[in-house]
Enzyme design. Structure first.
Site: not given
Length: 294
Positions: A214, A177
């Protein structure tokens, strides 16, 4: 085997990932939005009890099943806790059909080169072994990009993939992420650099070193389609990044190869004071909105 079933659900299941992983720093704010102010609990333990009760209420709600929610990211204390006398990750998978993930990062370093790298993660190998024991499928680790600084972005992505390889070696699937700040004046440029750096790292992975990504919903629609099609990528998921539920869903609906992994947008409008009926209706409405956008 549960892992194969979970892998299939994450790669191709219809739905989104619920982010229930607020940590120590963000918990008071999350509780405040839920109608639980600091004067309503005494000390950190009581605070974590309150957030655990909130998460349990969400997880046990009638609409929180794999019909629309295919995965959920947990804070470490939530993983080590129980709901209705059952370890949280086990209840998620066995009773709700939802794949459990664990947030493993320990927060961010101060900003340098326009980015914030992850702080060191002490005891990582033990945490990963414990996670595997609890039936966790994968992990999530977050850094933040504030500016289109090529050197900074390269460092963020390199750190993310280095950690991701450790997670894969422990038998788990990492959600990488590198968030791009939605307020950045150079957001679009940063996303172009980020895409190139991620592709270079993906191309260097070996067969079996599969990851999830992500990412902030990109300014340019479809920017991350090539990442979603990469053979080493199980799924690309989107963070809401501070957008309202409405705007996050609108932007996401224009990304055909991303699904949601929202936190604040999922819990918008929920409060401790609501009756079960009102709470379940509000949560169900958010789940449906996010599902439709995914």
């Amino acid at each position: 085997m549960a892992f194969e079933k979970q892998s299939e659900q994450m790669a191709s299941g219809k739905g989104f990932i619920a982010a229930l992983d607020q940590s120590g720093g963000s918990t008071p704010k999350a509780l405040g939005l839920y109608g639980v102010t600091a004067d309503m609990y005494d000390g950190e333990e009581a605070m974590f009890d309150e957030i655990h009760a909130m998460r349990a209420r969400i997880i046990l709600a009638p609409d929180f099943t794999n019909e629309k929610v295919i995965g959920a990211i947990l804070f470490e204390r939530t993983m080590r806790g129980e709901i209705n006398g059952k370890p949280t990750a086990q209840l998620l998978w066995e009773d709700r059909g939802i794949v459990p993930f664990l947030k493993i990062d320990k927060g961010l370093e101060d900003q340098a080169n326009g980015v914030q790298l992850m702080k060191p993660i002490p005891g990582l190998s033990e945490t990963l072994a414990d996670a595997k024991g609890f039936g966790i499928f994968g992990t999530k680790e977050r850094s933040v990009i504030h500016e289109a600084n090529a050197e900074g972005i390269k460092a963020v992505v390199a750190q993310q993939f280095e950690l991701g390889k450790e997670v894969v070696a422990a038998g788990l699937v990492p959600i990488i992420e590198p968030e791009v700040n939605i307020s950045s004046p150079t957001k679009a440029e940063a996303e172009d650099i980020l895409k190139s750096e991620i592709l270079a790292q993906l191309d260097a992975l070996e067969d079996g070193q599969d990851v999830m990504l992500k990412l902030t919903i990109p300014t340019q629609d479809g920017l991350y389609d090539k990442l979603a099609d990469h053979p080493r990528v199980m799924r690309v998921v989107a963070l809401s990044g501070g957008y309202s539920t409405e705007e996050a869903c609108d932007r996401l609906s224009r990304q055909p190869k991303m699904i949601a992994s929202f936190s604040r947008a999922l819990t918008e409008g929920l409060s401790k004071q609501q009756s079960e009926g009102d709470f379940n209706a509000a949560l169900g409405g958010n789940i449906t909105k996010i599902f439709n956008a995914s």
